[in-house]
Write a protein that holds these residues in place. Structure first.
Motif, PDB file in Angstrom:
ATOM      1  N   ILE A  90       3.511 -11.282 -13.157  1.00 36.14           N
ATOM      2  CA  ILE A  90       3.860  -9.750 -12.400  1.00 36.14           C
ATOM      3  C   ILE A  90       2.603  -9.206 -11.605  1.00 36.14           C
ATOM      4  O   ILE A  90       1.779  -9.734 -11.929  1.00 36.14           O
ATOM      5  CB  ILE A  90       3.257  -8.749 -14.156  1.00 36.14           C
ATOM      6  CG1 ILE A  90       3.777  -9.602 -14.981  1.00 36.14           C
ATOM      7  CG2 ILE A  90       4.356  -7.339 -13.693  1.00 36.14           C
ATOM      8  CD1 ILE A  90       5.329  -9.815 -14.846  1.00 36.14           C
ATOM      9  N   VAL A  91       3.376  -8.857 -10.345  1.00 33.06           N
ATOM     10  CA  VAL A  91       3.035  -8.051  -9.329  1.00 33.06           C
ATOM     11  C   VAL A  91       2.082  -7.220  -9.433  1.00 33.06           C
ATOM     12  O   VAL A  91       2.600  -6.307 -10.088  1.00 33.06           O
ATOM     13  CB  VAL A  91       3.123  -8.739  -7.899  1.00 33.06           C
ATOM     14  CG1 VAL A  91       3.054  -7.803  -7.007  1.00 33.06           C
ATOM     15  CG2 VAL A  91       3.887  -9.598  -7.891  1.00 33.06           C
ATOM     16  N   SER A  92       1.079  -6.521  -9.164  1.00 30.72           N
ATOM     17  CA  SER A  92       0.189  -4.924  -9.824  1.00 30.72           C
ATOM     18  C   SER A  92      -0.412  -4.967  -8.240  1.00 30.72           C
ATOM     19  O   SER A  92      -0.417  -3.617  -8.329  1.00 30.72           O
ATOM     20  CB  SER A  92      -1.469  -5.265 -10.379  1.00 30.72           C
ATOM     21  OG  SER A  92      -2.070  -5.965  -9.744  1.00 30.72           O
ATOM     22  N   ARG A  93      -0.939  -5.622  -7.245  1.00 27.97           N
ATOM     23  CA  ARG A  93      -0.131  -4.831  -5.500  1.00 27.97           C
ATOM     24  C   ARG A  93      -0.285  -5.654  -4.714  1.00 27.97           C
ATOM     25  O   ARG A  93      -0.068  -7.229  -4.673  1.00 27.97           O
ATOM     26  CB  ARG A  93      -2.230  -5.526  -5.893  1.00 27.97           C
ATOM     27  CG  ARG A  93      -2.982  -3.485  -6.087  1.00 27.97           C
ATOM     28  CD  ARG A  93      -4.769  -3.730  -5.285  1.00 27.97           C
ATOM     29  NE  ARG A  93      -4.732  -2.632  -6.242  1.00 27.97           N
ATOM     30  CZ  ARG A  93      -5.478  -2.733  -7.433  1.00 27.97           C
ATOM     31  NH1 ARG A  93      -5.205  -3.101  -8.126  1.00 27.97           N
ATOM     32  NH2 ARG A  93      -5.842  -1.499  -8.037  1.00 27.97           N
ATOM     33  N   ALA A  94       0.412  -5.189  -3.485  1.00 25.86           N
ATOM     34  CA  ALA A  94       0.631  -5.204  -2.654  1.00 25.86           C
ATOM     35  C   ALA A  94       0.646  -4.639  -1.707  1.00 25.86           C
ATOM     36  O   ALA A  94       0.638  -3.679  -1.642  1.00 25.86           O
ATOM     37  CB  ALA A  94       2.607  -5.453  -2.167  1.00 25.86           C
ATOM     38  N   ILE A  95      -0.433  -5.374  -0.105  1.00 27.95           N
ATOM     39  CA  ILE A  95      -1.151  -4.661   0.543  1.00 27.95           C
ATOM     40  C   ILE A  95      -0.692  -5.777   1.817  1.00 27.95           C
ATOM     41  O   ILE A  95      -0.383  -6.255   2.411  1.00 27.95           O
ATOM     42  CB  ILE A  95      -2.602  -4.700   0.741  1.00 27.95           C
ATOM     43  CG1 ILE A  95      -3.001  -4.466  -0.886  1.00 27.95           C
ATOM     44  CG2 ILE A  95      -3.384  -4.756   1.458  1.00 27.95           C
ATOM     45  CD1 ILE A  95      -4.192  -4.821  -1.685  1.00 27.95           C
ATOM     46  N   GLU A  96      -0.341  -4.124   2.851  1.00 30.04           N
ATOM     47  CA  GLU A  96      -0.443  -4.871   4.713  1.00 30.04           C
ATOM     48  C   GLU A  96      -1.416  -3.709   4.855  1.00 30.04           C
ATOM     49  O   GLU A  96      -1.702  -3.259   5.128  1.00 30.04           O
ATOM     50  CB  GLU A  96       1.210  -4.129   5.022  1.00 30.04           C
ATOM     51  CG  GLU A  96       2.712  -4.752   3.825  1.00 30.04           C
ATOM     52  CD  GLU A  96       3.717  -3.887   4.673  1.00 30.04           C
ATOM     53  OE1 GLU A  96       4.325  -3.759   5.033  1.00 30.04           O
ATOM     54  OE2 GLU A  96       4.234  -2.880   3.483  1.00 30.04           O
ATOM     55  N   THR A  97      -1.540  -4.628   6.109  1.00 33.07           N
ATOM     56  CA  THR A  97      -2.632  -4.349   7.016  1.00 33.07           C
ATOM     57  C   THR A  97      -2.659  -4.528   8.359  1.00 33.07           C
ATOM     58  O   THR A  97      -2.439  -5.832   8.702  1.00 33.07           O
ATOM     59  CB  THR A  97      -4.606  -5.083   6.643  1.00 33.07           C
ATOM     60  OG1 THR A  97      -4.577  -4.506   5.228  1.00 33.07           O
ATOM     61  CG2 THR A  97      -6.227  -4.529   6.889  1.00 33.07           C
ATOM     62  N   LEU A 165      -2.071  -0.216   3.787  1.00 31.23           N
ATOM     63  CA  LEU A 165      -0.597   0.330   3.076  1.00 31.23           C
ATOM     64  C   LEU A 165      -0.568  -0.589   1.662  1.00 31.23           C
ATOM     65  O   LEU A 165      -0.323  -2.113   1.582  1.00 31.23           O
ATOM     66  CB  LEU A 165       0.557   0.624   3.647  1.00 31.23           C
ATOM     67  CG  LEU A 165       1.596   0.289   3.390  1.00 31.23           C
ATOM     68  CD1 LEU A 165       2.098   1.747   2.315  1.00 31.23           C
ATOM     69  CD2 LEU A 165       2.914   0.938   4.583  1.00 31.23           C
ATOM     70  N   GLU A 166      -0.399   0.006   0.730  1.00 31.25           N
ATOM     71  CA  GLU A 166      -0.929  -0.478  -0.424  1.00 31.25           C
ATOM     72  C   GLU A 166      -0.020   0.087  -1.590  1.00 31.25           C
ATOM     73  O   GLU A 166       0.151   1.066  -1.657  1.00 31.25           O
ATOM     74  CB  GLU A 166      -2.425  -0.597  -1.202  1.00 31.25           C
ATOM     75  CG  GLU A 166      -2.682  -1.017  -2.391  1.00 31.25           C
ATOM     76  CD  GLU A 166      -4.320  -0.372  -2.963  1.00 31.25           C
ATOM     77  OE1 GLU A 166      -4.505  -1.291  -3.894  1.00 31.25           O
ATOM     78  OE2 GLU A 166      -4.538   0.990  -2.864  1.00 31.25           O
ATOM     79  N   ARG A 192       2.029   4.577  -4.058  1.00 36.62           N
ATOM     80  CA  ARG A 192       1.387   3.809  -2.887  1.00 36.62           C
ATOM     81  C   ARG A 192       0.067   4.313  -1.719  1.00 36.62           C
ATOM     82  O   ARG A 192       0.355   5.394  -2.251  1.00 36.62           O
ATOM     83  CB  ARG A 192       2.340   3.944  -1.839  1.00 36.62           C
ATOM     84  CG  ARG A 192       3.794   2.787  -1.941  1.00 36.62           C
ATOM     85  CD  ARG A 192       5.032   3.581  -1.282  1.00 36.62           C
ATOM     86  NE  ARG A 192       6.121   2.280  -2.074  1.00 36.62           N
ATOM     87  CZ  ARG A 192       7.553   3.063  -1.737  1.00 36.62           C
ATOM     88  NH1 ARG A 192       7.634   4.237  -0.435  1.00 36.62           N
ATOM     89  NH2 ARG A 192       8.114   2.476  -2.011  1.00 36.62           N
ATOM     90  N   ASN A 193      -0.802   3.356  -1.624  1.00 38.98           N
ATOM     91  CA  ASN A 193      -1.597   4.799  -0.929  1.00 38.98           C
ATOM     92  C   ASN A 193      -1.675   4.308   0.185  1.00 38.98           C
ATOM     93  O   ASN A 193      -1.359   2.674   0.763  1.00 38.98           O
ATOM     94  CB  ASN A 193      -3.372   3.923  -1.859  1.00 38.98           C
ATOM     95  CG  ASN A 193      -3.033   4.612  -3.351  1.00 38.98           C
ATOM     96  OD1 ASN A 193      -3.047   5.592  -3.228  1.00 38.98           O
ATOM     97  ND2 ASN A 193      -2.996   3.860  -4.354  1.00 38.98           N
ATOM     98  N   ILE A 194      -2.877   4.450   1.542  1.00 34.56           N
ATOM     99  CA  ILE A 194      -2.949   4.533   3.004  1.00 34.56           C
ATOM    100  C   ILE A 194      -4.322   4.812   2.946  1.00 34.56           C
ATOM    101  O   ILE A 194      -4.679   6.249   2.642  1.00 34.56           O
ATOM    102  CB  ILE A 194      -1.940   5.723   4.164  1.00 34.56           C
ATOM    103  CG1 ILE A 194      -0.648   5.103   4.264  1.00 34.56           C
ATOM    104  CG2 ILE A 194      -2.707   5.965   5.449  1.00 34.56           C
ATOM    105  CD1 ILE A 194       0.248   5.239   4.501  1.00 34.56           C
ATOM    106  N   ARG A 195      -4.852   3.786   3.604  1.00 34.13           N
ATOM    107  CA  ARG A 195      -6.666   3.852   3.985  1.00 34.13           C
ATOM    108  C   ARG A 195      -6.202   4.213   5.953  1.00 34.13           C
ATOM    109  O   ARG A 195      -5.234   2.975   6.153  1.00 34.13           O
ATOM    110  CB  ARG A 195      -7.333   3.217   3.831  1.00 34.13           C
ATOM    111  CG  ARG A 195      -8.777   3.909   4.398  1.00 34.13           C
ATOM    112  CD  ARG A 195      -9.983   3.361   2.996  1.00 34.13           C
ATOM    113  NE  ARG A 195     -10.982   3.551   4.001  1.00 34.13           N
ATOM    114  CZ  ARG A 195     -11.876   4.703   4.032  1.00 34.13           C
ATOM    115  NH1 ARG A 195     -11.547   5.670   3.220  1.00 34.13           N
ATOM    116  NH2 ARG A 195     -13.192   4.613   4.670  1.00 34.13           N
ATOM    117  N   LEU A 196      -6.596   5.299   6.615  1.00 33.49           N
ATOM    118  CA  LEU A 196      -6.296   5.293   7.567  1.00 33.49           C
ATOM    119  C   LEU A 196      -7.470   5.333   8.691  1.00 33.49           C
ATOM    120  O   LEU A 196      -8.014   6.264   8.068  1.00 33.49           O
ATOM    121  CB  LEU A 196      -5.245   6.719   8.574  1.00 33.49           C
ATOM    122  CG  LEU A 196      -4.965   6.373  10.005  1.00 33.49           C
ATOM    123  CD1 LEU A 196      -3.880   6.164  10.407  1.00 33.49           C
ATOM    124  CD2 LEU A 196      -4.185   7.499   9.770  1.00 33.49           C
TER     125      LEU A 196
END
Length: 252
Positions: A90-97, A165-166, A192-196
């Motif tokens: 089971i996936v709990s996080r998927a992150i693009e950077t 983007l998480e 979903r969370n973003i850090r910019l």
């Protein structure tokens, strides 16, 4: 062409399972149990119980033009992993950077529950991670193979230096069975969370406002800004650091 000479070892991540299509950088599988020491009347350990076995998976790689199957865990989070034939993953996080002057990367965090019955078909969906459009970039050869730097990402407050983007899903495990096994968990609380990170050229984004990033994928829209910071540092331009979040009701 990569060839192995000399001693027989596994070199690099090429043969590791891939949780989405990319140039693999890292894969790890950490199997563990919960240790419970049982004490006697004198306070000494008389036995040890090893229960609730589960494994933590982490995978990451460079995004390529073939990365059209990055995971979307908004409606389901179960995935199949090569070499794992028991229980469920089971996936709990998927992150693009995206980072300035570096290839775009993606990473996945998941949990393998080896004793969990495979009774739910709510599998993770897919989306393309090959964004933004960089057809006019002109510095990558051959063209159209990777996403490089933050070219194509824009914000009204300045120049985008980094975007993370998480997708996050909470996993709440059931109480263990009498024989110490984890037989189920609830996936809930998707957000979903973003850090910019921005090199400042205009006014700082305001908290509570809607975050708008030009060129970003569709799942980076309609976020509400929760933190907005400006930083002055020696030998560097003024920077803005912005955090924002999205939950499913924002689409209604």
């Amino acid at each position: 062409m990569s060839n192995r000479y000399g001693q027989t070892i596994t070199w690099g991540p090429l043969t590791a399972p891939a949780l989405f299509t990319c140039e693999r950088q890292r894969y790890s599988y950490r199997d563990a149990v919960t240790k419970q020491n049982i004490t006697g009347a004198a306070g000494d350990n008389i036995a040890m119980a090893l229960v609730m076995q589960k494994a933590a998976l982490e995978f990451g790689g460079k995004i390529t033009s073939d990365s059209t199957d990055f995971l979307d865990i908004s409606a389901g989070a179960a995935i199949a992993v090569s070499g794992i034939s028991t229980g469920q993953v089971i996936v709990s996080r998927a992150i693009e950077t995206w980072r300035l002057n570096a290839p775009k990367t993606g990473s996945i965090q998941a949990t393998h529950f080896p004793d969990m019955p495979n009774t739910n078909t709510a599998s993770a969906g897919t989306l393309s991670a090959f964004t933004p459009d960089q057809s006019a970039l002109g510095i990558i050869y051959p063209t159209g193979k990777i996403i490089f730097s933050t070219y194509g990402l824009t914000h009204a407050s300045g120049i985008v230096h980094e975007l993370t983007l998480e997708q996050v899903l909470q996993l709440t495990e059931d109480d263990p069975s009498p024989d110490g096994k984890i037989l189920g968990c609830q996936g809930h609380g998707y957000e979903r969370n973003i850090r910019l990170l921005i090199l400042a050229t205009s006014t700082r984004p305001a908290v509570r406002s809607v975050l708008t990033i030009g060129g970003a994928p569709s799942h980076a829209s309609d976020y509400r800004i929760t933190e907005s910071e400006f930083v002055f540092e020696e030998e560097r331009g003024k920077m803005y650091s912005v955090s924002a979040s999205w939950i499913p009701p924002f689409t209604t």
